[in-house]
Design a protein around this motif. Structure first.
Motif, mmCIF file in Angstrom:
data_model
loop_
_atom_site.group_PDB
_atom_site.id
_atom_site.type_symbol
_atom_site.label_atom_id
_atom_site.label_comp_id
_atom_site.label_asym_id
_atom_site.label_seq_id
_atom_site.Cartn_x
_atom_site.Cartn_y
_atom_site.Cartn_z
ATOM 1 N N HIS A 1 0.191 3.686 -9.139
ATOM 2 C CA HIS A 1 -1.201 3.929 -9.500
ATOM 3 C C HIS A 1 -2.080 3.068 -8.599
ATOM 4 O O HIS A 1 -1.766 1.910 -8.347
ATOM 5 C CB HIS A 1 -1.464 3.583 -10.968
ATOM 6 C CG HIS A 1 -0.786 4.479 -11.933
ATOM 7 N ND1 HIS A 1 0.585 4.438 -12.169
ATOM 8 C CD2 HIS A 1 -1.278 5.465 -12.745
ATOM 9 C CE1 HIS A 1 0.896 5.349 -13.074
ATOM 10 N NE2 HIS A 1 -0.207 5.976 -13.445
ATOM 11 N N TYR B 1 2.258 -5.342 -9.828
ATOM 12 C CA TYR B 1 0.882 -5.128 -9.386
ATOM 13 C C TYR B 1 0.645 -5.831 -8.048
ATOM 14 O O TYR B 1 1.351 -6.772 -7.677
ATOM 15 C CB TYR B 1 -0.119 -5.642 -10.428
ATOM 16 C CG TYR B 1 -0.248 -7.146 -10.441
ATOM 17 C CD1 TYR B 1 -1.187 -7.804 -9.651
ATOM 18 C CD2 TYR B 1 0.592 -7.920 -11.234
ATOM 19 C CE1 TYR B 1 -1.287 -9.187 -9.654
ATOM 20 C CE2 TYR B 1 0.501 -9.296 -11.252
ATOM 21 C CZ TYR B 1 -0.443 -9.929 -10.460
ATOM 22 O OH TYR B 1 -0.529 -11.300 -10.455
ATOM 23 N N CYS C 1 -9.374 6.993 -16.373
ATOM 24 C CA CYS C 1 -8.919 5.680 -16.804
ATOM 25 C C CYS C 1 -8.740 5.686 -18.321
ATOM 26 O O CYS C 1 -9.722 5.687 -19.080
ATOM 27 C CB CYS C 1 -9.913 4.601 -16.380
ATOM 28 S SG CYS C 1 -9.366 2.929 -16.767
ATOM 29 N N GLY D 1 2.183 -0.350 -11.163
ATOM 30 C CA GLY D 1 3.121 0.643 -11.669
ATOM 31 C C GLY D 1 4.404 -0.031 -12.116
ATOM 32 O O GLY D 1 4.700 -1.164 -11.737
ATOM 33 N N HIS E 1 5.861 5.566 -11.015
ATOM 34 C CA HIS E 1 5.011 5.959 -9.895
ATOM 35 C C HIS E 1 3.924 4.909 -9.639
ATOM 36 O O HIS E 1 3.623 4.078 -10.500
ATOM 37 C CB HIS E 1 4.369 7.319 -10.164
ATOM 38 C CG HIS E 1 5.357 8.437 -10.218
ATOM 39 N ND1 HIS E 1 5.066 9.675 -10.761
ATOM 40 C CD2 HIS E 1 6.646 8.522 -9.789
ATOM 41 C CE1 HIS E 1 6.118 10.461 -10.665
ATOM 42 N NE2 HIS E 1 7.091 9.782 -10.086
ATOM 43 N N GLU F 1 -2.711 8.677 -9.135
ATOM 44 C CA GLU F 1 -1.278 8.417 -9.350
ATOM 45 C C GLU F 1 -0.507 9.104 -8.239
ATOM 46 O O GLU F 1 -0.593 10.320 -8.062
ATOM 47 C CB GLU F 1 -0.825 8.937 -10.713
ATOM 48 C CG GLU F 1 0.652 8.693 -10.977
ATOM 49 C CD GLU F 1 1.104 9.241 -12.318
ATOM 50 O OE1 GLU F 1 2.305 9.118 -12.651
ATOM 51 O OE2 GLU F 1 0.253 9.814 -13.038
ATOM 52 N N GLU G 1 -4.249 2.223 -18.614
ATOM 53 C CA GLU G 1 -4.729 1.805 -17.285
ATOM 54 C C GLU G 1 -5.796 0.715 -17.392
ATOM 55 O O GLU G 1 -5.792 -0.256 -16.623
ATOM 56 C CB GLU G 1 -5.292 3.006 -16.532
ATOM 57 C CG GLU G 1 -4.266 4.051 -16.119
ATOM 58 C CD GLU G 1 -3.900 4.998 -17.251
ATOM 59 O OE1 GLU G 1 -2.931 5.762 -17.101
ATOM 60 O OE2 GLU G 1 -4.579 4.951 -18.281
ATOM 61 N N ALA H 1 -0.523 13.436 -4.853
ATOM 62 C CA ALA H 1 -1.211 12.465 -5.702
ATOM 63 C C ALA H 1 -2.278 13.197 -6.498
ATOM 64 O O ALA H 1 -2.898 14.146 -6.011
ATOM 65 C CB ALA H 1 -1.851 11.361 -4.856
ATOM 66 N N THR H 2 -2.472 12.764 -7.731
ATOM 67 C CA THR H 2 -3.452 13.394 -8.613
ATOM 68 C C THR H 2 -4.451 12.358 -9.098
ATOM 69 O O THR H 2 -4.106 11.195 -9.350
ATOM 70 C CB THR H 2 -2.756 14.030 -9.835
ATOM 71 O OG1 THR H 2 -1.974 13.047 -10.516
ATOM 72 C CG2 THR H 2 -1.860 15.174 -9.401
ATOM 73 N N ARG H 3 -5.671 12.803 -9.205
ATOM 74 C CA ARG H 3 -6.718 11.928 -9.724
ATOM 75 C C ARG H 3 -6.598 11.836 -11.242
ATOM 76 O O ARG H 3 -6.344 12.823 -11.916
ATOM 77 C CB ARG H 3 -8.092 12.480 -9.341
ATOM 78 C CG ARG H 3 -9.258 11.585 -9.703
ATOM 79 C CD ARG H 3 -10.557 12.172 -9.176
ATOM 80 N NE ARG H 3 -11.694 11.297 -9.447
ATOM 81 C CZ ARG H 3 -12.411 11.336 -10.570
ATOM 82 N NH1 ARG H 3 -12.111 12.223 -11.500
ATOM 83 N NH2 ARG H 3 -13.421 10.510 -10.753
ATOM 84 N N LYS H 4 -6.780 10.613 -11.765
ATOM 85 C CA LYS H 4 -6.615 10.382 -13.194
ATOM 86 C C LYS H 4 -7.884 9.748 -13.769
ATOM 87 O O LYS H 4 -8.623 9.069 -13.071
ATOM 88 C CB LYS H 4 -5.424 9.441 -13.457
ATOM 89 C CG LYS H 4 -4.068 10.045 -13.154
ATOM 90 C CD LYS H 4 -2.968 9.027 -13.356
ATOM 91 C CE LYS H 4 -2.882 8.562 -14.803
ATOM 92 N NZ LYS H 4 -2.420 9.634 -15.711
ATOM 93 N N LEU I 1 -9.274 6.504 -9.256
ATOM 94 C CA LEU I 1 -7.961 6.166 -9.813
ATOM 95 C C LEU I 1 -7.033 7.347 -9.581
ATOM 96 O O LEU I 1 -7.324 8.464 -10.027
ATOM 97 C CB LEU I 1 -8.068 5.862 -11.309
ATOM 98 C CG LEU I 1 -6.753 5.594 -12.057
ATOM 99 C CD1 LEU I 1 -6.035 4.378 -11.503
ATOM 100 C CD2 LEU I 1 -7.017 5.434 -13.555
#
Length: 248
Positions: free
Chosen positions: A100, A211, A175, A93, A98, A116, A179, A170-173, A114
């Motif tokens: 990730h 990272y 890719c 991030g 935020h 965030e 990313e 947190a929310t699922r994202k 994945l």
């Protein structure tokens, strides 16, 4: 006596004459015992030549077999999404952005999980510098009448707790291109932390792209609980970072 011998010969032999224009008619005969033997052989051949009818399975057995195959297919579809007991975890991030977090089966595979987090990465770095970090992600179980077959790693929304303190959601994202670009940039790195130099120009007001990458041990408690423990050979046995997924 002549009649008696003639009757006995008729009793023991079957006389046949050739049909045709031949001058000499030669009688041929078969004994009664040979005739019986040939009849017996004919009966045996006809019995062997008859095809044996195939036995059909009862309807109950067929239904039971179908139910077993359906159960096997259901269990196979409920297996984890390709993740084994060892996974690759990447935390990344921008410095003022935020966090990730991505889990991959291997460094070159797309991320299976994945998310965030609302936590800024700078705050997470401070927490990790002070000691061990425990991140708990919780989601709600659905009611029995609204229950769906959703895998734990496919839950879209999570409540976040960092070392026992609530840290937003947190929310699922999925890719996306950005990313995936970050994951490809750190693909050769098996373990380590730092700043990606190529992304400094793209960072803008959010600062540098930070990272941290390591291998994690994955423990599946049930369909509603999983844990990921960072494997650090330099530590004294306790993982520096642990992530728990709970459906409560």
């Amino acid at each position: 006596m002549a009649r008696t011998s003639e009757d006995s010969s008729k009793r023991h032999f079957h006389w046949t004459n050739k049909v045709g224009n031949e001058d000499d008619e030669v009688p041929s005969f078969k004994s009664s015992s040979n005739a019986k033997e040939e009849d017996k052989n004919e009966n045996v051949k006809s019995h062997v030549a008859m095809p044996t009818p195939k036995k059909k399975l009862p309807a109950v057995a067929v239904a039971r077999l179908r139910s077993v195959l359906a159960a096997l297919g259901k269990n196979r579809s409920s297996l984890p999404l390709g993740l084994g007991s060892r996974v690759v975890g990447t935390l990344f991030g921008y410095r003022r952005g935020h966090v990730h977090f991505a889990f991959q089966r291997d460094p070159s595979s797309p991320p299976t999980f994945l998310i965030e987090l609302a936590t800024p990465i700078s705050g997470l770095v401070r927490e990790m510098a002070s000691g061990l970090v425990r991140i708990a992600l919780e989601c709600d179980k659905e009611k029995e009448d609204q229950k769906k077959a959703v895998k734990l790693l496919e839950e879209p929304m999570w409540r976040t707790y960092c070392n026992g303190k609530k840290s937003g959601f947190a929310t699922r994202k999925e890719c996306g291109h950005k990313e995936w670009k970050v994951l490809k940039a750190v693909e050769p790195i098996s373990m380590g932390a730092g700043v990606l130099p190529g992304c400094a120009a793209e960072a803008g007001a959010d600062g540098e792209l930070m990272y941290m990458r390591a291998k994690f041990e994955r423990i599946v408690g049930s369909r509603d609980s999983e844990a990921f423990y960072m494997m650090n050979p330099d530590s004294n046995g306790a993982p520096e970072l642990s992530i728990y997924l709970l459906r409560v």
